[in-house]
Design a protein around this motif. Structure first.
Motif, short mmCIF file in Angstrom:
data_model
loop_
_atom_site.label_atom_id
_atom_site.label_comp_id
_atom_site.label_asym_id
_atom_site.label_seq_id
_atom_site.Cartn_x
_atom_site.Cartn_y
_atom_site.Cartn_z
N PRO A 1 60.24 -40.38 40.48
CA PRO A 1 58.89 -39.93 40.82
C PRO A 1 58.65 -38.50 40.33
O PRO A 1 59.58 -37.70 40.25
CB PRO A 1 58.86 -39.98 42.35
N LYS A 2 57.44 -38.20 40.01
CA LYS A 2 57.07 -36.87 39.48
C LYS A 2 56.56 -35.99 40.61
O LYS A 2 55.41 -35.58 40.65
CB LYS A 2 56.00 -37.01 38.39
N THR A 3 57.46 -35.72 41.57
CA THR A 3 57.08 -34.97 42.77
C THR A 3 58.06 -33.83 43.04
O THR A 3 59.20 -33.84 42.56
CB THR A 3 57.09 -35.89 44.00
N LYS A 4 57.60 -32.87 43.83
CA LYS A 4 58.49 -31.78 44.26
C LYS A 4 59.65 -32.33 45.09
O LYS A 4 60.76 -31.83 45.00
CB LYS A 4 57.72 -30.76 45.10
N GLU A 5 59.38 -33.35 45.89
CA GLU A 5 60.43 -33.94 46.71
C GLU A 5 61.55 -34.51 45.84
O GLU A 5 62.72 -34.38 46.16
CB GLU A 5 59.86 -35.05 47.63
N HIS A 6 61.16 -35.13 44.73
CA HIS A 6 62.17 -35.68 43.82
C HIS A 6 62.95 -34.55 43.15
O HIS A 6 64.16 -34.65 42.97
CB HIS A 6 61.52 -36.59 42.78
N SER B 1 51.86 -25.28 43.69
CA SER B 1 51.13 -26.52 44.02
C SER B 1 49.99 -26.75 43.07
O SER B 1 49.42 -25.88 42.49
CB SER B 1 50.58 -26.44 45.44
#
Length: 190
Positions: free
Chosen positions: A79-84, A190
């Protein structure tokens, strides 16, 4: 010089162990032979001198800590997320910490590189290549953040690893995980 690649690799792995345990001053051919469990004089048959042994140990470190194909697939396909990104940064910290002696040896090598131009050139080239690779992969994967985000995470997490390996009582696991998450949050706008 001898050319048995398995023996050479075993000697370099032994050199890494000696560097981690004894420091750069303790790195002798005799110490490497003893650590590798080979006859005295073996290391001197594979390396022309101590400088070459130090330089080759620096190269070997980067072979030891390479991410797995599975980890690289997570970068490309995750996934292209900060969490990833946080998950990936936890993997990096864990992988480097799992190679404790190799990382401690690298710290010794980096200090020694301030006095040895050939070693400095090898480490500079390798660190630059790793940084360029990480930035290129991050941008190509279309993850959030930019090149500066990658560099900030590199700097922050490397020092966290140094703290864990040299002064393990400074941050417990909960604090470390929170710091990794905070580093990602602050490095990637963000």
């Amino acid at each position: 010089m001898r050319t048995n690649p398995e023996r050479r690799q075993a000697l370099l792995d032994a050199a890494i162990e000696v560097l981690a345990a004894e420091g750069a001053r303790g790195l002798t051919f005799r110490a490497v032979d003893k650590q590798a469990g080979v006859p005295a004089g073996t290391a001197s048959n594979y390396f022309a001198n101590r400088d070459e042994l130090l330089t080759q140990a620096g190269i070997r470190f980067y072979e030891v800590i390479q991410p797995t194909e599975e980890t690289m697939a997570l970068v490309s396909n995750g996934p292209k997320t900060k969490e990833h990104i946080t998950t990936l940064m936890k993997e990096v910290v864990g992988r480097l910490e799992s190679h404790r002696t190799a990382y401690l040896a690298l710290l010794e090598l980096r200090l020694e590189a301030t006095r040895r131009p050939e070693l400095r050139a090898v480490l500079t080239e390798r660190v630059r290549a790793d940084l360029d690779f990480n930035v290129r992969n991050h941008l190509a994967s279309e993850m959030p953040g930019d090149a500066d985000s990658v560099l900030l995470l590199y700097l922050a997490l490397n020092w966290l690893i140094v703290e864990h390996l040299t002064l393990p009582g400074i941050f417990d696991e909960r604090q470390s995980l929170a710091l990794i998450k905070t580093a990602v949050e602050r490095a990637i706008p963000s």
